[in-house]
Design a protein around this motif. Structure first.
Motif, short mmCIF file in Angstrom:
data_model
loop_
_atom_site.label_atom_id
_atom_site.label_comp_id
_atom_site.label_asym_id
_atom_site.label_seq_id
_atom_site.Cartn_x
_atom_site.Cartn_y
_atom_site.Cartn_z
N ASN A 59 1.04 -1.24 -0.07
CA ASN A 59 -0.22 0.23 -0.08
C ASN A 59 0.64 1.53 0.26
N TYR A 60 0.34 1.97 -0.08
CA TYR A 60 0.74 3.42 -0.95
C TYR A 60 0.25 4.29 0.90
N ASP A 61 1.27 5.00 1.51
CA ASP A 61 -0.11 6.33 2.36
C ASP A 61 0.40 7.97 1.26
N MET A 62 -0.22 8.26 1.31
CA MET A 62 -0.14 9.36 0.44
C MET A 62 -1.06 10.63 1.03
N ARG A 63 -0.73 11.92 0.38
CA ARG A 63 -1.42 13.50 1.41
C ARG A 63 -1.42 13.66 0.03
N LEU A 64 -2.21 14.68 0.83
CA LEU A 64 -2.69 16.80 -0.29
C LEU A 64 -2.45 17.49 0.90
N LEU A 65 -1.05 18.94 -0.07
CA LEU A 65 -1.42 19.80 1.51
C LEU A 65 -2.06 20.58 1.34
N LEU A 66 -3.27 21.29 1.69
CA LEU A 66 -3.97 21.88 1.00
C LEU A 66 -3.52 23.55 1.30
N GLU A 67 -3.93 24.44 0.22
CA GLU A 67 -3.08 25.41 0.77
C GLU A 67 -4.19 26.55 1.11
#
Ligand SMILES: CC(C)(COP(=O)(O)OP(=O)(O)OC[C@H]1O[C@@H](n2cnc3c(N)ncnc32)[C@H](O)[C@@H]1OP(=O)(O)O)[C@@H](O)C(=O)NCCC(=O)NCCS
Length: 182
Positions: A173-181
């Motif tokens: 599995n991949y952990d993925m993250r979206l930084l929010l502006e």
């Protein structure tokens, strides 16, 4: 809120309510084994839909997507602000502290017949805006995504999610993250 797809079809996205247990259960039970295999957060059963809709307190905000002219649901999205220790620990090992309550976990699920038709992409700006309005700094994938789930990985990358680390349970599995502006 109403959304219009590229093909001109109209959809509604809104939070689930106490009255949604039946259509939500029907939606969950309509999903194929392939989709069930990809979605880890919770059982996709009628019983779970009933229990969800009865909840008085939920750490998550749950959205459903439906066609304007039809009663049935075609999408379900979770933003959950209560992060389990395992996920906190994996991010912490990468030097990322998710413990301030501003990094909700995100999980999407689109009905089989509607997958790969742009629906999650249509809904995503609304979900991102809701997360930001609630003070979120980032979205992290709930339980990561399976490495073999090429469509999901492509979808997340398209919206700016970055690969954080890998972990194995039965599969990679991949952990993925979206930084929010802000
Ligand atoms: C993953 C999922 C949420 C994506 O939602 P969706 O509505 O199908 O996605 P969209 O159609 O908006 O976008 C899919 C994107 O992936 C791309 N894509 C599809 N299959 C692909 C593949 N095999 N390889 C690379 N890219 C692929 C599409 O081209 C599209 O990108 P584009 O808009 O730039 O063309 C949905 O397919 C789903 O619910 N799948 C089953 C459950 C699941 O996997 N949930 C996520 C668990 S982590």
């Amino acid at each position: 809120m109403k959304l219009k797809s590229k093909g001109g079809r109209e959809f509604i996205i809104r939070e689930i309510s106490t009255f949604d247990s039946e259509p939500l259960g029907q939606y969950f039970e309509s999903l194929s084994d392939e989709t069930l295999k990809r979605f880890g957060p919770h059982p996709l059963t009628k019983e779970f839909a009933v229990a969800l809709c009865k909840r008085k307190h939920d750490s998550a905000i749950r959205f459903i997507l439906s066609l304007v002219e039809k009663k049935y649901f075609v999408g379900y999205f979770i933003l959950d602000f209560r992060i389990p220790k395992g996920l906190l620990d994996r991010y912490s090992e990468q030097g990322i502290d998710l413990s301030n309550g501003r990094n909700p976990m995100f999980a999407p699920c689109i009905a089989d017949n509607y997958q790969n038709t742009g629906l999650a992409s249509l809904a995503m700006p609304i979900i991102i805006k809701s997360a930001k309005d609630l003070g979120a700094n980032s979205l992290v994938l709930m339980g990561g995504t399976q490495a073999t789930n090429k469509r999901a990985v492509a979808f997340y990358k398209k919206f700016g999610f970055k690969h954080i680390c890998e972990f194995k349970n039965e599969v990679l599995n991949y952990d993925m993250r979206l930084l929010l502006e802000t």
